[in-house]
Motif scaffolding. Structure first.
Motif, PDB file in Angstrom:
ATOM      1  N   THR A 126      -0.611   6.291  12.102  1.00 55.11           N
ATOM      2  CA  THR A 126      -0.053   5.386  13.110  1.00 55.11           C
ATOM      3  C   THR A 126      -1.075   4.354  13.570  1.00 55.11           C
ATOM      4  OG1 THR A 126      -0.662   6.931  14.858  1.00 55.11           O
ATOM      5  CG2 THR A 126       1.572   7.113  13.960  1.00 55.11           C
ATOM      6  N   ILE A 127      -2.291   4.413  13.034  1.00 53.80           N
ATOM      7  CA  ILE A 127      -3.350   3.481  13.429  1.00 53.80           C
ATOM      8  C   ILE A 127      -3.291   2.244  12.535  1.00 53.80           C
ATOM      9  CG2 ILE A 127      -5.836   3.145  13.662  1.00 53.80           C
ATOM     10  CD1 ILE A 127      -6.020   6.217  14.065  1.00 53.80           C
ATOM     11  N   ILE A 128      -3.155   1.095  13.181  1.00 61.54           N
ATOM     12  CA  ILE A 128      -3.093  -0.180  12.471  1.00 61.54           C
ATOM     13  C   ILE A 128      -4.376  -0.940  12.749  1.00 61.54           C
ATOM     14  CG2 ILE A 128      -1.890  -2.384  12.326  1.00 61.54           C
ATOM     15  CD1 ILE A 128       0.661  -0.844  13.083  1.00 61.54           C
ATOM     16  N   THR A 129      -5.038  -1.386  11.683  1.00 55.03           N
ATOM     17  CA  THR A 129      -6.292  -2.119  11.810  1.00 55.03           C
ATOM     18  C   THR A 129      -6.129  -3.513  11.215  1.00 55.03           C
ATOM     19  OG1 THR A 129      -7.469  -0.034  11.529  1.00 55.03           O
ATOM     20  CG2 THR A 129      -8.754  -2.055  11.291  1.00 55.03           C
ATOM     21  N   PRO A 130      -6.330  -4.574  12.008  1.00 51.82           N
ATOM     22  CA  PRO A 130      -6.287  -5.926  11.442  1.00 51.82           C
ATOM     23  C   PRO A 130      -7.506  -6.163  10.552  1.00 51.82           C
ATOM     24  CG  PRO A 130      -6.087  -5.975  13.847  1.00 51.82           C
ATOM     25  CD  PRO A 130      -6.446  -4.587  13.455  1.00 51.82           C
TER      26      PRO A 130
ATOM     27  N   ARG B 253       4.497  -2.729   4.914  1.00 49.53           N
ATOM     28  CA  ARG B 253       4.012  -3.349   6.152  1.00 49.53           C
ATOM     29  C   ARG B 253       2.626  -3.918   5.872  1.00 49.53           C
ATOM     30  NH1 ARG B 253       3.810  -1.266  12.286  1.00 49.53           N
ATOM     31  NH2 ARG B 253       3.259  -3.282  13.117  1.00 49.53           N
ATOM     32  N   ILE B 254       2.590  -5.181   5.575  1.00 55.78           N
ATOM     33  CA  ILE B 254       1.361  -5.848   5.161  1.00 55.78           C
ATOM     34  C   ILE B 254       0.814  -6.720   6.282  1.00 55.78           C
ATOM     35  CG2 ILE B 254       0.391  -7.473   3.482  1.00 55.78           C
ATOM     36  CD1 ILE B 254       2.653  -6.528   1.587  1.00 55.78           C
TER      37      ILE B 254
ATOM     38  N   ASN C 174       0.857  -1.180   0.000  1.00 54.94           N
ATOM     39  CA  ASN C 174       0.000   0.000   0.000  1.00 54.94           C
ATOM     40  C   ASN C 174       0.897   1.234   0.000  1.00 54.94           C
ATOM     41  OD1 ASN C 174      -1.756   2.076   0.473  1.00 54.94           O
ATOM     42  ND2 ASN C 174      -2.661   1.214   2.320  1.00 54.94           N
ATOM     43  N   GLN C 175       1.003   1.895  -1.129  1.00 59.60           N
ATOM     44  CA  GLN C 175       1.915   3.033  -1.261  1.00 59.60           C
ATOM     45  C   GLN C 175       1.472   4.249  -0.460  1.00 59.60           C
ATOM     46  OE1 GLN C 175       4.836   2.611  -2.568  1.00 59.60           O
ATOM     47  NE2 GLN C 175       4.306   0.527  -3.165  1.00 59.60           N
ATOM     48  N   THR C 176       0.202   4.301  -0.011  1.00 60.91           N
ATOM     49  CA  THR C 176      -0.266   5.451   0.767  1.00 60.91           C
ATOM     50  C   THR C 176       0.019   5.310   2.260  1.00 60.91           C
ATOM     51  OG1 THR C 176      -2.481   4.507   1.031  1.00 60.91           O
ATOM     52  CG2 THR C 176      -2.100   5.924  -0.897  1.00 60.91           C
ATOM     53  N   ALA C 177       0.423   4.134   2.692  1.00 58.44           N
ATOM     54  CA  ALA C 177       0.715   3.907   4.114  1.00 58.44           C
ATOM     55  C   ALA C 177       2.067   4.518   4.486  1.00 58.44           C
ATOM     56  CB  ALA C 177       0.717   2.417   4.425  1.00 58.44           C
ATOM     57  N   ASN C 178       2.269   4.768   5.792  1.00 54.38           N
ATOM     58  CA  ASN C 178       3.567   5.264   6.266  1.00 54.38           C
ATOM     59  C   ASN C 178       4.687   4.291   5.914  1.00 54.38           C
ATOM     60  OD1 ASN C 178       2.437   7.514   7.355  1.00 54.38           O
ATOM     61  ND2 ASN C 178       2.554   6.826   9.474  1.00 54.38           N
TER      62      ASN C 178
ATOM     63  N   LEU D 211      -3.405  -9.672   8.492  1.00 53.70           N
ATOM     64  CA  LEU D 211      -3.313  -8.761   7.367  1.00 53.70           C
ATOM     65  C   LEU D 211      -3.797  -7.424   7.897  1.00 53.70           C
ATOM     66  CD1 LEU D 211      -2.972  -8.196   4.308  1.00 53.70           C
ATOM     67  CD2 LEU D 211      -5.366  -8.865   4.045  1.00 53.70           C
ATOM     68  N   ILE D 212      -3.024  -6.361   7.684  1.00 52.95           N
ATOM     69  CA  ILE D 212      -3.362  -5.083   8.317  1.00 52.95           C
ATOM     70  C   ILE D 212      -3.538  -3.966   7.288  1.00 52.95           C
ATOM     71  CG2 ILE D 212      -2.237  -5.617  10.499  1.00 52.95           C
ATOM     72  CD1 ILE D 212       0.112  -3.845   9.568  1.00 52.95           C
ATOM     73  N   ALA D 213      -4.253  -2.961   7.715  1.00 52.24           N
ATOM     74  CA  ALA D 213      -4.334  -1.689   7.004  1.00 52.24           C
ATOM     75  C   ALA D 213      -3.749  -0.650   7.937  1.00 52.24           C
ATOM     76  CB  ALA D 213      -5.778  -1.347   6.659  1.00 52.24           C
ATOM     77  N   GLN D 214      -2.995   0.282   7.379  1.00 53.04           N
ATOM     78  CA  GLN D 214      -2.355   1.297   8.210  1.00 53.04           C
ATOM     79  C   GLN D 214      -2.783   2.673   7.728  1.00 53.04           C
ATOM     80  OE1 GLN D 214       1.878   1.030   8.351  1.00 53.04           O
ATOM     81  NE2 GLN D 214       2.101   2.775   9.669  1.00 53.04           N
TER      82      GLN D 214
END
Length: 175
Positions: A160-164, A101-102, A93-97, A154-157
């Motif tokens: 700084t908020i990480i969501t499984p 980090r998948i 995900n190129q928009t994540a920090n 598998l996460i979305a970022q």
């Protein structure tokens, strides 16, 4: 004429297979276990003998990833294993920090304590990506507990908020 075409096709298949095996030899060795997926804090003084905690590779379905055997380094106090997946299934995900980090890996003991301080070393192949995972944990303190639950998410970022998004777990027996 048909024989020449058939031989040409077979030759191309053999050449492409050979190129794939040569290019991905490091990942293949990690996947099948001929090279253990270990990370050394000090690679020049790795006189530490790893303890193998599981005997087989595992496949998790949601998310669709594969895991190697799980090892423990008693001096470094680290649980280590390899995780691999098809690159086309989980594009970064190129928009994540941190765009690559998948997955997040957490370990929970029977008392509910969570360990998620992990480091990742990546090896990219043609079709697959292999991650060596190392999580700091002292199994000497947990020896009487019997099992640990390892969860791969598998996460979305978002910042700084990480969501499984999807999670799968497996148990590791401590002896």
């Amino acid at each position: 004429m048909k024989y020449k075409i058939l031989m040409a096709i077979l030759s191309v298949i053999v050449i492409l297979t050979g190129l794939y095996l040569y290019t991905d030899k490091d990942i293949i060795a990690l996947k099948i276990g001929t090279t253990p997926p270990l990370q050394w804090d000090d690679p020049y003084e790795n006189d530490e003998e790893p303890i193998q905690l599981t005997t087989d590779n595992q496949t998790l379905s949601n998310p669709n990833v594969h895991l190697t055997e799980v090892y423990y380094l008693p001096k470094s106090k680290k649980l280590q294993f390899g995780l691999w997946y098809r690159k086309k299934d989980f594009p970064p995900n190129q928009t994540a920090n941190i765009p690559d980090r998948i997955f997040q890996v957490t370990i929970q003991d029977t008392q509910g304590q969570i360990f998620n301080d992990d480091t990742v070393m990546k090896t990219e192949g043609i079709f697959d990506e292999f991650q060596r995972r190392s999580i700091s944990i002292d199994l000497d303190d947990l020896e009487n507990q019997g099992t640990l639950e390892v969860t791969v998410s598998l996460i979305a970022q978002d910042g700084t908020i990480i969501t499984p998004l999807e999670s799968a777990s497996f148990k590791v027996t401590i002896s």
